[in-house]
Design a protein around this motif. Structure first.
Motif, PDB file in Angstrom:
ATOM      1  N   CYS A 238     -80.053 -15.881  33.361  1.00  0.00           N
ATOM      2  CA  CYS A 238     -81.014 -14.790  33.508  1.00  0.00           C
ATOM      3  C   CYS A 238     -80.268 -13.481  33.311  1.00  0.00           C
ATOM      4  O   CYS A 238     -79.048 -13.482  33.148  1.00  0.00           O
TER       5      CYS A 238
ATOM      6  N   CYS B 200     -79.934 -10.981  35.487  1.00  0.00           N
ATOM      7  CA  CYS B 200     -79.476 -10.309  36.710  1.00  0.00           C
ATOM      8  C   CYS B 200     -77.987  -9.956  36.606  1.00  0.00           C
ATOM      9  O   CYS B 200     -77.214 -10.713  36.032  1.00  0.00           O
TER      10      CYS B 200
ATOM     11  N   CYS C 229     -83.832 -12.851  40.667  1.00  0.00           N
ATOM     12  CA  CYS C 229     -85.094 -12.892  39.924  1.00  0.00           C
ATOM     13  C   CYS C 229     -85.659 -14.309  40.079  1.00  0.00           C
ATOM     14  O   CYS C 229     -84.991 -15.170  40.652  1.00  0.00           O
TER      15      CYS C 229
ATOM     16  N   CYS D 114     -82.977 -17.170  39.004  1.00  0.00           N
ATOM     17  CA  CYS D 114     -81.825 -17.526  39.848  1.00  0.00           C
ATOM     18  C   CYS D 114     -82.240 -17.783  41.301  1.00  0.00           C
ATOM     19  O   CYS D 114     -81.433 -18.244  42.102  1.00  0.00           O
TER      20      CYS D 114
HETATM   21 ZN   LIG Z   1     -81.741 -13.776  38.074  1.00  0.00          ZN
END
Ligand SMILES: [Zn+2]
Length: 476
Positions: free
Chosen positions: A23, A25, A38, A41
């Motif tokens: 992701c 992040c 998010c 994760c």
């Molecule tokens: Zn994430």
């Protein structure tokens, strides 16, 4: 009967990619808990992972540096298990088709070198972090670490002693730092080492039952844990007992390993291909692109420094332990310093100041050209070596140039014959006993006179002149 230890290492490295592996992040270690998260994760149902290309690039670089074959076709798999730090109830990892396999790392140990086979290096995601230190019987969980890119590097069971294990970890960390793929900070968990240890009667081919030591916070801790485990297993085997296959923790305060849990086997994890991610196809062009970007690796750089600058193997080894340190050294030499003198001042004097301040060379206030300028002041006779050490310490704290320190503090070496003669005559006049001893042939007393004259000149006397004039005035 003599026993032989058979050791394999598994090292987890957090790759320093800006974003997580599946992701976008951020991976910042110092962010407040549960802020870099998010749906992906956090393991929300239906969230879809996307593989981070930077992670693949850096993993290929590590694989190439370790002489691995880079798979043309590999895939991600689900490793199924339940634990509170794993919200999805599975970790996305690589099972039967890792990105890199079949490499080796050359280590230096006990004056020789040895090849440690690398079985594989595969990509996976880190888990969240549990903390039990909240007080009041409460535990917390921080998902910032969930999904941080992780590369697991596994060796063949080629290691035979705790010292070899330590040498392996040191060489591996050095390569990872040269590649700039991880900060390798063990305290922050960026690099985590586990050792599989078993014993077998010397000469036997068959492996004994192994234990796995986990969660050791330093390389020296790993070495001690392995030493302890070898001794523990040997004692059990000698008394006719059996080794239980298990995971053991390391209690650094008591210096012992302790049983944590029985070790799962691969089939317990019910691996299957990750259906949400396509296979990873690395073609020749991709591999070549990464290969061309590889920096000069530690072993090659060490050999080059020996050849190019005439350094001893030891000096070249110390200088190339870190890429930043080696870069600094080459800048000092490029600024006109004598390569051997530069090596000496760097590995002894500057290193001592860095260690005392617990500072890295990258944060050092002494610029490479300033160190070269300091060495020049010694060469031209403006200051002597002893004063130069004081000047370096001052440069280290203030960041000032050596010339301005020498001028401000009036540290210029006294090369004025008259001034030194005055000091010598004074000292001789004040030390009749020592003069008598010297005249009787006690050569050792000469050092006393040198010390006194240097004291009288506040350490600034030109040592060669001081010696000459003392010899002349003392006669015999
Ligand atoms: Zn994430």
């Amino acid at each position: 009967m003599d026993y032989e230890a058979v050791i394999g290492m598994e090292v987890h490295v957090e790759i320093n990619s800006k974003s997580k592996v599946f992701c976008s992040c951020p991976t910042d270690f110092h962010a407040p808990p549960n802020t870099n998260v998010c749906p992906i994760c956090l393991g929300m149902p239906g969230a879809l992972p996307v593989l981070n290309r930077d992670m693949v690039n850096k993993s290929i670089a590590v694989g190439l540096a370790l002489g691995c074959k880079i798979s043309r076709w590999s895939k991600m798999d689900r490793k199924n298990y339940f634990y509170p730090d794993l919200a999805k109830n599975y970790q996305i990892s690589q099972y039967d088709l890792p990105l890199c396999d079949n490499g080796a790392l050359e280590i230096e140990v006990d004056g020789g070198s040895k090849r440690i086979g690398i079985t594989r290096a595969h990509m996976e995601e880190d888990t969240a972090r549990n903390t039990h230190a909240l007080g009041g019987g409460q535990s917390g969980i921080d998902f910032n670490r969930s999904g941080v890119p992780l590369l697991e590097i596994v060796t063949e069971p080629d290691i035979r002693s705790a010292r070899e294990a330590h040498a392996y970890l040191t060489a591996l960390k050095q390569i990872l730092q040269y590649l700039d793929v991880s900060d390798c900070n063990m305290e922050e968990g960026s690099l985590r080492a586990e050792a599989n240890i078993s014993l077998r009667p010397k000469g036997h081919a068959e492996f004994g039952v192994k234990t796995e030591v986990k969660n050791v916070a330093s390389f020296s801790g790993v070495q001690k844990a392995i030493e302890f485990e070898i001794a523990r297993q040997e004692q059990i085997l000698r008394s006719g007992g059996v080794i239980i296959q298990e995971t053991r923790g390391w209690d650094a305060d008591r210096g012992i390993t302790f049983s944590q849990r029985k070790k799962e086997s691969a089939h317990d994890y019910r691996y299957f291909p990750e259906p949400d991610l396509p296979p990873i196809v690395v073609d020749d062009a991709w591999e070549q692109r990464i290969r061309h970007q590889l920096p000069e690796l530690p072993m090659a750089r060490k050999q080059r420094l020996e050849a190019q600058y005439g350094l001893s193997g030891y000096d070249a080894h110390v200088i190339t332990l870190s890429r930043n340190f080696a870069d600094y050294y080459e800048k000092v030499v490029a600024s006109g310093a004598d390569p051997k003198k530069a090596a000496n001042w760097l590995t002894v004097e500057l290193q001592a100041l860095l260690s005392e301040a617990k500072a890295e060379i990258t944060a050092c206030r002494v610029a490479p050209d300033a160190l070269a300028a300091l060495l020049k002041l010694i060469d031209t006779g403006e200051i002597n070596g002893k004063i130069a050490k004081e000047v370096l310490a001052e440069m280290f704290t203030s960041g000032q140039s050596p010339d301005s320190i020498v001028q401000e503090k009036g540290l210029n070496q006294i090369s004025d014959t008259g001034a030194i003669e005055d000091a010598v005559k004074q000292v001789i006049g004040a030390s009749p006993n020592q003069v008598a001893q010297y005249k009787e042939g006690k050569e050792k007393v000469f050092g006393y006179f040198v010390g006194q004259v240097m004291k009288a000149t506040q350490g600034k006397g030109n040592p060669q002149l001081v010696n000459e004039i003392l010899r002349r005035e003392l006669g015999r």
